[in-house]
Design a protein around this motif. Sequence first.
Motif, PDB file in Angstrom:
ATOM      1  N   UNK A 109       0.856  -1.194   0.000  1.00 36.14           N
ATOM      2  CA  UNK A 109       0.000   0.000   0.000  1.00 36.14           C
ATOM      3  C   UNK A 109       0.884   1.233   0.000  1.00 36.14           C
ATOM      4  N   UNK A 110       0.244   2.392  -0.051  1.00 37.17           N
ATOM      5  CA  UNK A 110       0.991   3.636   0.110  1.00 37.17           C
ATOM      6  C   UNK A 110       1.605   3.656   1.507  1.00 37.17           C
ATOM      7  N   UNK A 111       2.819   4.114   1.590  1.00 37.74           N
ATOM      8  CA  UNK A 111       3.478   4.278   2.885  1.00 37.74           C
ATOM      9  C   UNK A 111       3.569   5.783   3.113  1.00 37.74           C
ATOM     10  N   UNK A 112       2.792   6.286   4.090  1.00 37.22           N
ATOM     11  CA  UNK A 112       2.771   7.744   4.293  1.00 37.22           C
ATOM     12  C   UNK A 112       2.641   8.112   5.753  1.00 37.22           C
ATOM     13  N   UNK A 113       3.493   8.016   6.605  1.00 34.97           N
ATOM     14  CA  UNK A 113       4.709   7.212   6.636  1.00 34.97           C
ATOM     15  C   UNK A 113       4.441   5.779   7.063  1.00 34.97           C
ATOM     16  N   UNK A 114       3.189   5.439   7.444  1.00 33.73           N
ATOM     17  CA  UNK A 114       2.866   4.061   7.791  1.00 33.73           C
ATOM     18  C   UNK A 114       2.098   3.408   6.658  1.00 33.73           C
ATOM     19  N   UNK A 115       2.280   2.117   6.507  1.00 27.77           N
ATOM     20  CA  UNK A 115       1.552   1.364   5.503  1.00 27.77           C
ATOM     21  C   UNK A 115       1.914  -0.105   5.609  1.00 27.77           C
ATOM     22  N   UNK A 124       3.378  -7.042   6.656  1.00 23.84           N
ATOM     23  CA  UNK A 124       3.642  -6.361   7.920  1.00 23.84           C
ATOM     24  C   UNK A 124       3.262  -4.894   7.809  1.00 23.84           C
ATOM     25  N   UNK A 125       2.951  -4.303   8.964  1.00 23.00           N
ATOM     26  CA  UNK A 125       2.793  -2.852   9.003  1.00 23.00           C
ATOM     27  C   UNK A 125       4.179  -2.262   9.210  1.00 23.00           C
ATOM     28  N   UNK A 126       4.519  -1.283   8.381  1.00 18.59           N
ATOM     29  CA  UNK A 126       5.859  -0.712   8.413  1.00 18.59           C
ATOM     30  C   UNK A 126       5.791   0.807   8.496  1.00 18.59           C
ATOM     31  N   UNK A 127       6.921   1.386   8.848  1.00 21.51           N
ATOM     32  CA  UNK A 127       7.034   2.849   8.884  1.00 21.51           C
ATOM     33  C   UNK A 127       8.187   3.249   7.981  1.00 21.51           C
ATOM     34  N   UNK A 128       7.943   4.262   7.183  1.00 18.06           N
ATOM     35  CA  UNK A 128       8.969   4.746   6.270  1.00 18.06           C
ATOM     36  C   UNK A 128       9.898   5.716   6.981  1.00 18.06           C
ATOM     37  N   UNK A 129      11.166   5.544   6.732  1.00 16.42           N
ATOM     38  CA  UNK A 129      12.175   6.448   7.273  1.00 16.42           C
ATOM     39  C   UNK A 129      12.293   7.694   6.386  1.00 16.42           C
ATOM     40  N   UNK A 130      11.915   7.545   5.118  1.00 15.48           N
ATOM     41  CA  UNK A 130      12.134   8.624   4.154  1.00 15.48           C
ATOM     42  C   UNK A 130      10.877   9.368   3.752  1.00 15.48           C
ATOM     43  N   UNK A 131       9.705   8.984   4.223  1.00  9.25           N
ATOM     44  CA  UNK A 131       8.476   9.677   3.851  1.00  9.25           C
ATOM     45  C   UNK A 131       7.585   8.821   2.983  1.00  9.25           C
TER      46      UNK A 131
END
Length: 153
Positions: A109-115, A124-131
């Motif tokens: 999915x879109x990562x903004x910052x979670x996705x 998995x649910x992840x968090x983006x370090x870069x946005x």
Amino acid sequence: MTWLILVTLLSVGLILVLTEIIFVPGTTVVGVLGVVFTAAGVIYSFATLGPESGYWVLGVALLANLIVLVLGLRSGVWKKFALTSSITSRSFDDRLLGLEVGQVGKTISDIKPYGKAEFGDKIYEVKSETGFITPNTKVVITKLESNRIIIKQ
């Protein structure tokens, strides 16, 4: 008749205080009513019997309530209401098993910052370090901390 009213007020007050301590702890309504009845008995004794007898009744009422309080607390009834065990497990303890820093996956999915991202065959649910990261983009795990998966493009 004066003594009957006095003994009744003090007895009802004592019984209500005892009921509050042993049978319904924590409600405070019953305990407050017990104190009100006891105070009414003491005031009644001062008004009808005079100051000397009033002080004696006050002393006896305080002593009786103190004895009831001590015996009620020693009875162990409070232990029935106390939390004696604790929860030691945590949620998602094994969520990060099989993952390691540097592992490559793709976003779902879109990562903004979670996705959501897929690593191996699990999502998995992840968090983006870069946005912001768009779907179907290859990502790399940079950190695994506090049950979180931190990724970057």
